[in-house]
Design a protein around this motif. Structure first.
Motif, PDB file in Angstrom:
ATOM      1  N   THR A  48       6.073  -4.607   1.287  1.00 61.17           N
ATOM      2  CA  THR A  48       6.649  -3.614   0.378  1.00 61.17           C
ATOM      3  C   THR A  48       6.000  -3.700  -0.999  1.00 61.17           C
ATOM      4  OG1 THR A  48       8.774  -3.725   1.546  1.00 61.17           O
ATOM      5  CG2 THR A  48       8.781  -2.787  -0.678  1.00 61.17           C
ATOM      6  N   ARG A  50       2.976  -4.816  -1.726  1.00 59.31           N
ATOM      7  CA  ARG A  50       1.605  -4.303  -1.655  1.00 59.31           C
ATOM      8  C   ARG A  50       1.589  -2.789  -1.594  1.00 59.31           C
ATOM      9  NH1 ARG A  50      -1.063  -8.504   2.809  1.00 59.31           N
ATOM     10  NH2 ARG A  50      -1.017 -10.374   1.456  1.00 59.31           N
ATOM     11  N   ALA A  51       2.530  -2.198  -0.835  1.00 58.51           N
ATOM     12  CA  ALA A  51       2.605  -0.743  -0.723  1.00 58.51           C
ATOM     13  C   ALA A  51       2.951  -0.118  -2.070  1.00 58.51           C
ATOM     14  CB  ALA A  51       3.635  -0.342   0.326  1.00 58.51           C
ATOM     15  N   THR A  52       3.838  -0.784  -2.820  1.00 55.71           N
ATOM     16  CA  THR A  52       4.224  -0.281  -4.136  1.00 55.71           C
ATOM     17  C   THR A  52       3.052  -0.317  -5.099  1.00 55.71           C
ATOM     18  OG1 THR A  52       6.502  -1.047  -3.822  1.00 55.71           O
ATOM     19  CG2 THR A  52       5.796  -0.620  -6.083  1.00 55.71           C
ATOM     20  N   GLN A  54      -0.123  -0.254  -4.300  1.00 56.73           N
ATOM     21  CA  GLN A  54      -1.092   0.759  -3.868  1.00 56.73           C
ATOM     22  C   GLN A  54      -0.663   2.150  -4.324  1.00 56.73           C
ATOM     23  OE1 GLN A  54      -1.902   0.784   0.318  1.00 56.73           O
ATOM     24  NE2 GLN A  54      -3.294   2.530   0.214  1.00 56.73           N
ATOM     25  N   LEU A  55       0.644   2.437  -4.210  1.00 60.42           N
ATOM     26  CA  LEU A  55       1.156   3.736  -4.635  1.00 60.42           C
ATOM     27  C   LEU A  55       0.969   3.924  -6.136  1.00 60.42           C
ATOM     28  CD1 LEU A  55       2.630   6.353  -3.936  1.00 60.42           C
ATOM     29  CD2 LEU A  55       4.801   5.127  -4.242  1.00 60.42           C
ATOM     30  N   GLU A  56       1.239   2.878  -6.905  1.00 62.24           N
ATOM     31  CA  GLU A  56       1.065   2.950  -8.358  1.00 62.24           C
ATOM     32  C   GLU A  56      -0.398   3.169  -8.722  1.00 62.24           C
ATOM     33  OE1 GLU A  56       2.729  -0.682  -9.764  1.00 62.24           O
ATOM     34  OE2 GLU A  56       4.806   0.031  -9.676  1.00 62.24           O
ATOM     35  N   GLN A  57      -1.296   2.518  -7.990  1.00 66.31           N
ATOM     36  CA  GLN A  57      -2.722   2.694  -8.241  1.00 66.31           C
ATOM     37  C   GLN A  57      -3.158   4.117  -7.923  1.00 66.31           C
ATOM     38  OE1 GLN A  57      -4.419  -0.444  -5.817  1.00 66.31           O
ATOM     39  NE2 GLN A  57      -4.419  -1.912  -7.517  1.00 66.31           N
ATOM     40  N   GLU A  58      -2.635   4.669  -6.828  1.00 67.59           N
ATOM     41  CA  GLU A  58      -2.980   6.039  -6.460  1.00 67.59           C
ATOM     42  C   GLU A  58      -2.470   7.034  -7.496  1.00 67.59           C
ATOM     43  OE1 GLU A  58      -1.328   6.486  -2.586  1.00 67.59           O
ATOM     44  OE2 GLU A  58      -2.936   5.376  -1.575  1.00 67.59           O
ATOM     45  N   ARG A  59      -1.264   6.793  -8.019  1.00 66.74           N
ATOM     46  CA  ARG A  59      -0.716   7.663  -9.058  1.00 66.74           C
ATOM     47  C   ARG A  59      -1.549   7.575 -10.329  1.00 66.74           C
ATOM     48  NH1 ARG A  59       5.762   6.185  -8.342  1.00 66.74           N
ATOM     49  NH2 ARG A  59       6.135   7.509  -6.503  1.00 66.74           N
ATOM     50  N   GLN A  62      -4.761   9.428  -9.835  1.00 65.31           N
ATOM     51  CA  GLN A  62      -4.528  10.862  -9.871  1.00 65.31           C
ATOM     52  C   GLN A  62      -4.438  11.361 -11.308  1.00 65.31           C
ATOM     53  OE1 GLN A  62      -4.658  13.153  -7.684  1.00 65.31           O
ATOM     54  NE2 GLN A  62      -3.792  14.867  -8.825  1.00 65.31           N
TER      55      GLN A  62
END
Length: 259
Positions: A48, A50-52, A54-59, A62
């Motif tokens: 969880t 790591r997924a968080t 990764q999501l923050e990095q993608e945001r 963007q």
């Protein structure tokens, strides 16, 4: 717990057991089921986390892409900067390749790996801001052409860079602030290797506790295997001066006052 697992070279569940034993928490009762359940929970929590991340990095990426697109549009619609712009007049520098929007908004380009990714916008009052969400760390504003065997200066502000570029004829990259000197210097060293003579042209914040400009410049030079230079202050130079542009403006005014 993650740190202990790293230091011990063991699984996180084993690190958790060690912490439990040291603190006598009693979470472990030496049953295989308890250990298995905790290990599963730890694994799920780590996935969880790591997924968080990764999501923050993608945001973040963007937002940076959106800012880069906005920078390109603003740069394209802007006109060459006015030589009489209040900021340029105050700093005693030419606009070089800067551009300008309506209401006297001066545009300074920030690049990453040779591509425009952000802008620093300076209004007529000298107030500075970057585009919201735009990348700044490791980015720089280039002045002049970087070629093999050249001396490449890295400095803080754009006006300082313009002063250095005009007086030395050498290319300059402006890191925009002291905290970005080291990342930019490292990026230049990684990109050009030993084909350039890298020189950090540091600010000398003599009135500020700890002299952050000089400290940041020395750290950048050490990290990037670069030389470092600072303004050579005349004996009668005001103590409030801190960078090469300050010295140039003061020297020009001082000469005009001479009989």
């Amino acid at each position: 717990m993650s740190l202990l697992a790293y230091l011990r070279g063991c699984r996180q569940v084993e690190a958790a057991q060690e912490i439990d034993q040291r603190l006598t928490l009693g979470f472990f009762n030496s049953t295989g089921i308890d250990a298995q359940q905790l290990e599963q929970r730890i694994r799920i929590a780590e996935e969880t986390r790591r997924a968080t991340i990764q999501l923050e990095q993608e945001r973040l990426q963007q937002k940076q892409r959106q800012a880069a697109n906005q920078a390109a549009k603003l740069w394209q619609m802007a006109k060459p900067a006015d030589r009489q712009h209040a900021y340029l007049q105050a700093k005693g520098v030419q606009p070089l390749r800067l551009r300008q929007l309506s209401q006297g908004r001066l545009l300074i380009p920030l690049c990453w790996d040779g591509h425009l990714v952000n802008l620093q916008i300076i209004d007529g009052c000298g107030t500075k801001r970057f585009l919201t969400g735009g990348r700044v760390q490791s980015c720089y504003s280039p002045l002049g052409r970087i070629s093999e065997g050249c001396r490449l200066y890295v400095c803080e502000g754009w006006a300082t860079g313009a002063t250095l570029h005009v007086h030395t004829g050498s290319p300059v990259v402006c890191a925009m602030n002291a905290g970005n000197l080291k990342p930019v210097a490292i990026a230049m060293r990684e990109r050009y290797g030993q084909t350039v003579e890298l020189v950090i042209a540091g600010d000398d914040d003599r009135q500020t506790l700890g002299n952050p400009g000089r400290t940041a410049a020395n750290r950048a030079a050490n990290a990037a295997d670069a030389l470092v230079v600072f303004p050579d202050w005349p004996a009668d130079a005001p103590i409030g001066l801190s960078d090469f542009n300050d010295l140039d403006v003061w020297s020009s005014q001082h000469r005009k006052k001479q009989p």
